[in-house]
Enzyme design. Structure first.
Site, PDB file in Angstrom:
ATOM      1  N   LYS A   1       0.855  -1.143   0.036  1.00 37.88           N
ATOM      2  CA  LYS A   1      -0.075   0.074   0.141  1.00 37.88           C
ATOM      3  C   LYS A   1       0.829   1.441   0.030  1.00 37.88           C
ATOM      4  O   LYS A   1       2.047   1.303   0.383  1.00 37.88           O
ATOM      5  CB  LYS A   1      -0.937  -0.126   1.157  1.00 37.88           C
ATOM      6  CG  LYS A   1      -0.144  -0.200   2.600  1.00 37.88           C
ATOM      7  CD  LYS A   1      -0.881  -0.313   3.776  1.00 37.88           C
ATOM      8  CE  LYS A   1      -0.323  -0.451   5.238  1.00 37.88           C
ATOM      9  NZ  LYS A   1      -1.126  -0.827   6.134  1.00 37.88           N
TER      10      LYS A   1
ATOM     11  N   TYR B   1      16.378  29.603   9.614  1.00 31.94           N
ATOM     12  CA  TYR B   1      15.154  30.304  10.156  1.00 31.94           C
ATOM     13  C   TYR B   1      15.165  30.348  11.633  1.00 31.94           C
ATOM     14  O   TYR B   1      15.515  29.502  12.306  1.00 31.94           O
ATOM     15  CB  TYR B   1      13.862  29.565   9.550  1.00 31.94           C
ATOM     16  CG  TYR B   1      13.597  29.944   8.442  1.00 31.94           C
ATOM     17  CD1 TYR B   1      13.109  31.243   7.831  1.00 31.94           C
ATOM     18  CD2 TYR B   1      13.468  28.677   7.520  1.00 31.94           C
ATOM     19  CE1 TYR B   1      12.936  31.234   6.418  1.00 31.94           C
ATOM     20  CE2 TYR B   1      13.019  28.873   6.260  1.00 31.94           C
ATOM     21  CZ  TYR B   1      12.696  30.033   5.700  1.00 31.94           C
ATOM     22  OH  TYR B   1      12.334  30.139   4.314  1.00 31.94           O
TER      23      TYR B   1
HETATM   24  C1  LIG Z   1      -0.851  -2.224   6.563  1.00 31.49           C
HETATM   25  C2  LIG Z   1      -1.606  -3.255   6.810  1.00 31.49           C
HETATM   26  C3  LIG Z   1      -1.034  -4.588   6.881  1.00 31.49           C
HETATM   27  C4  LIG Z   1       0.700  -4.625   7.019  1.00 31.49           C
HETATM   28  O1  LIG Z   1       0.984  -4.384   8.378  1.00 31.49           O
HETATM   29  P1  LIG Z   1       2.718  -4.063   8.717  1.00 31.49           P
HETATM   30  O2  LIG Z   1       2.699  -3.833   9.932  1.00 31.49           O
HETATM   31  O3  LIG Z   1       3.379  -3.020   7.761  1.00 31.49           O
HETATM   32  O4  LIG Z   1       3.214  -5.590   8.237  1.00 31.49           O
HETATM   33  C5  LIG Z   1      -1.673  -5.969   7.145  1.00 31.49           C
HETATM   34  N1  LIG Z   1      -3.029  -5.321   7.081  1.00 31.49           N
HETATM   35  C6  LIG Z   1      -3.608  -4.384   6.936  1.00 31.49           C
HETATM   36  C7  LIG Z   1      -5.277  -4.270   6.955  1.00 31.49           C
HETATM   37  C8  LIG Z   1      -2.979  -3.277   6.833  1.00 31.49           C
HETATM   38  O5  LIG Z   1      -3.524  -1.828   6.719  1.00 31.49           O
END
Ligand SMILES: *Cc1c(COP(=O)(O)O)cnc(C)c1O
Length: 387
Positions: A53, A277
């Site tokens: 993702k 800054y």
């Molecule tokens: C992001 C996510 C994962 C993977 O999680 P990690 O901690 O990155 O391994 C798995 N299932 C869902 C529903 C997620 O949103």
């Protein structure tokens, strides 16, 4: 290391990367993703879904997906339908789940692209069934249930209605119900017991409604610390990108991202001069090196502070950032080292070579390693390196 400029961050300015003129770039090691996937695959009793993702944690979803599949993952997972459709357009045909069905989600396009969806309410399931009917195809669904996270899963009170609807749609040939799953909010085995019991209740209810379902629950942390959570599948994201699920007991996962830039200018300053800054930093007599990377690129303003600053590597030595991080530029205090314009700066690399690690960044700026990766901005070119 032959760098091939290809896939960029979803929002990347393609002109910048196409011309190789980006102020900084991240080299993504597909070999490391592949090795990390094999390592996690060895550790888990169940098949692996690679979670790619957010554009593959900001490193390129299609390249991450291919590398993870080469490392033994058999399925892919993303949050949105658009992310899933992008993977299909890149020619990736592995089973693919998208679990976030927001109101304007392109459900029809996802179903048409054979993307499995996770309705979490009767209304969402209805939209999936309608899309399947309109297209004349079978939509695959995998229902997410709530077991303690209180985020997106279907609440227990709706399970029966959802499973009955799913069974009816399945009987009419419009959907194939593949599984029932949950996401765990806990970090330790003690915190997984109750959610696992809830999940098994949901599976029982689904089976009683006539559905033949698999179940899954674990992401990286649960997979690494509690084999009870492996069930029929583990959904792994962070670990494939080199984030150790248990930092105190590292599995030896390989760093995936190497972020480099070059010194654009140096200047010598006198004691008492301020840097950046707000005049927050006062230099001692020192040399300053300017780099063309700032908070819009993912260098958090929290990386530079009065007390302590993150250090980056130049010529094999570590030097601290100094002064407020600007949107587009930052300054490194290189002391009396012979650093000059054009010198390579490693912002993120391999801790085994003394370079800044993801873990160091996340503790320096008070977040988790995943956020450091996904915060790397669109101006930063992503390049791919293989073995
Ligand atoms: C992001 C996510 C994962 C993977 O999680 P990690 O901690 O990155 O391994 C798995 N299932 C869902 C529903 C997620 O949103």
């Amino acid at each position: 290391m032959a760098a091939v400029l290809s896939e960029t961050h979803p929002a990347a300015l393609s002109t910048a990367s196409a011309t190789g003129s980006s102020p900084s770039s991240v080299a993504v090691s597909t070999a490391a993703i592949q090795a990390n996937t094999s390592r996690m695959r060895e550790l888990c009793a169940s098949p692996v879904m690679a979670v790619v993702k957010a554009g593959g944690f900001g490193l390129g979803s299609a390249r991450a997906a291919r590398a993870a599949l080469a490392g033994g993952a058999t399925e892919l997972g993303v949050a949105t339908c658009a992310e899933a459709i992008e993977l299909r357009r890149a020619g990736i045909e592995a089973p693919l789940l998208a679990w976030m069905l927001h109101d304007d989600a392109p459900i029809g396009a996802a179903v048409a692209a054979h993307v499995r969806l996770s309705p979490t309410s009767p209304a969402q399931l209805r939209r999936v069934v309608e899309a399947a009917a309109a297209l004349g195809v079978v939509a695959e669904v995998e229902i997410e249930v709530e077991t303690g996270m209180n985020r997106s899963g279907a609440p227990r009170a709706e399970w029966q209605q959802l499973f009955d609807m799913a069974a009816a749609a399945s009987a009419s040939g419009l959907v194939r119900v593949v599984g029932v799953w949950t996401h765990l909010s806990g970090t330790s085995p003690a915190q997984f017991s109750v959610p696992l019991t809830h999940l098994s209740d949901a599976v029982e209810l689904a089976r009683a409604a006539g559905l033949r379902v698999r179940s899954h629950a674990a992401a990286s942390r649960a997979a690494a610390v509690d084999p009870r959570t492996h069930l029929d599948l583990v959904r792994l994201g962070a670990s494939l990108f080199g984030v150790e699920p248990v930092p105190e007991r590292p599995l030896g996962l390989a760093p995936v991202a190497r972020w480099e830039t070059r010194v654009s200018q140096t200047r010598d300053v006198l004691p008492g001069e301020s840097v950046g800054y707000g005049q927050t930093a006062i230099a001692s007599a020192t040399r300053l090196a300017l780099i063309p990377v700032g908070y819009a690129d993912g260098i958090s303003r929290r990386a530079s502070g009065d007390e302590q600053s993150m250090t980056v590597a130049v010529g094999g030595r570590r030097f601290p950032l100094i002064g407020a991080i600007s949107m587009d530029q930052s300054v490194i205090d290189v002391g009396d080292a012979p650093v000059t314009a054009g010198d390579r700066v490693v912002l993120l690399g391999d801790p085994a070579r003394g370079e800044p690690s993801l873990a160091e960044w996340s503790s320096a700026v008070g977040t988790i390693p995943q956020e450091v990766l996904t915060a790397i901005g669109p101006r930063v070119a992503r390049t791919e390196v293989g073995a």
